[in-house]
Design an enzyme around this catalytic site. Sequence first.
Site, short mmCIF file in Angstrom:
data_model
loop_
_atom_site.label_atom_id
_atom_site.label_comp_id
_atom_site.label_asym_id
_atom_site.label_seq_id
_atom_site.Cartn_x
_atom_site.Cartn_y
_atom_site.Cartn_z
CE LYS A 284 -15.32 5.56 13.27
NZ LYS A 284 -15.41 5.73 11.80
CD GLU A 370 -9.96 3.58 -2.60
OE1 GLU A 370 -10.07 4.07 -1.45
OE2 GLU A 370 -9.54 2.41 -2.80
NE ARG A 398 -5.28 1.77 -2.04
CZ ARG A 398 -5.60 1.12 -0.93
NH1 ARG A 398 -6.63 1.51 -0.22
NH2 ARG A 398 -4.94 0.07 -0.55
#
Length: 626
Positions: A284, A370, A398
């Site tokens: 990243k 979640e 969600r």
Amino acid sequence: MASEEYKLLDTISSPRELKKLSEEELSAYCDELRRYIIDECSVNPGHLASSLGAVELAAALHYVFETPDDKIVWDVGHQTYAHKIITGRREAFRTKRRLNGISGFPRMSESEYDSFGGGHASVSISAAFGMAKAAELRGEKRQVVAVIGDGSMTGGLAFEGLNNAGASKRTNLLVILNDNNMAIDQATGALKNYLLKISTSVHYNRFKQRLWGLMSRTPRLLRLCQKAGNAVKQGLLNKSNLFESLNFRYFGPVDGHNIKELVRTLRALRDIEGPKLLHVMTVKGKGYLPAEHDQPAWHAPGRFNPDTGERISAPGGAARYQDVFGETLLELARRDPRVVGVTPAMPSGCSMNILMREMPGRCFDVGIAEGHAVTFSAGLAAAGMVPFCNIYSTFMQRAYDNVIHDVAIQDLPVVMCLDRGGLVGEDGVTHHGVFDMAAFGAVPGLTIAAPMNEPELRNMMYTALESGHPFLIRYPRGHGEGLPWRGEPFEALPVGRGRRLREGEDVALVTVGTVGNAAARAAERAAAGGVSVAHYDLRFAKPLDEVLLDEVGRRFRRVVTVEDGSLRGGVGEAVAAFFNDRGYDAKVQRLGIGDEWVEHGTPEQLYALCGYDEEGILHALLNSGE
């Protein structure tokens, strides 16, 4: 960087033109592409580090596959800047995330190359499998690729997709696991450790390098390895591969920044039928040292100097609401040993990292999951703890059933803190937190609070801790009003009680949440224009303050409500219904977000578009009698 320095980038406006490059030129093209992303994001901010890590992967995919006929589904869309530029949006990239510009995420309505929207995590495998199955049913020869980050792979939906797709042995689906050991923050959980074990298997990687070199030149050996591959890998890894146990042929890991190896590998995988997974190792922030060295900070760094890496921050001012939450949570945890924190992969985004640093044993990052975050919190509460479960409002969508079934029905003391409530700005339609008050307002026994400023957020958190029942607090992204809050004594607020902020005679202004601040300024200006406004702050979207609303209904025939959320099923609608049920003859004008999708732009621009910025509220107050 001047345009003349992009010698290859300026000649490529589609994947078809990209294919004309040699592999050596393709590597140089990737270097230019990475520099372009850095330069443009330095002046027009976005999600930088994730896209830098996926430059070679995006180029290799479009170089090998026949897009847009072949489909690529990106998960999450943070990593798609190179994809957008390759697919004809190089100039439009300068407008990303701006009002009327292109989105920072894949959007089907934006380009034929964006096969599926990707603002929320873990959707790619299910969606790509649906596309692959549709191609199979229609007799179409089409490659379908799902590119999923290791953070997104922690979501339960990803494993539901793997489980279903793995049972369809002839459906041509390629899943690329883009593994950089990061989500927005450092990756967590057992899957992280498993992927690390695979990627660091010395014997396996040495064998893999030799095998791929031979396979790319020897079709007969390729077919042999298809048949014998599982046994070889299981022997080398000394245990069954997780993905192969789900009937996915596992390949890799490969270096996601070696463009030649990626191209060679993807070409070989095109000829293998059925579900398969390629494990790609990336970094990243690759190619920009500040981003590589501090990956969480450079996920979305804002404006910066591309030469020095100095981030350009706005002048100091009021605290961010997320920091009010983070510091208050730590203070509450010091006072009460029952307090714990739970977050789905957003410790720095919601500032729960403040608690995590001081009390790591009482703070849990559960990964991008979640629903699990809510039910895990319910389990903690059932066993005597008081969890503060912080989830961005858009992502809490969600976990709707988990809130109802696992928390509310059982009346468990879970404090759900919804950061980024309302219009969040440049992240756009997939990230606006506009449905929370309307969606959760129908859930019995659930308190919904919305602070107007920093001390109110602090006191609502204390009130939630003391309540002993399900409690939801929603607050916006960004900075507060600059009111003192650090070190202030806690005050338990009466649940379901609002307050009158301003006396008036002509019109009642009823607000909930931080929009009350713009409304207060509009009321002051309306008074200067000859309209006397009484301003009421509800504080709670549920339960509504019936005593306060009775006062409004008796005294006023003109009422303006304002909320930073959906009007359908929202607070204004509930206020109007209350007046109707009580027989009050009040004309109610509701300001908020209508039955439409709101795109990206600055919050101020979007408030104005939706008609509830200060000017919009003032206009409603001055004209509410018409």
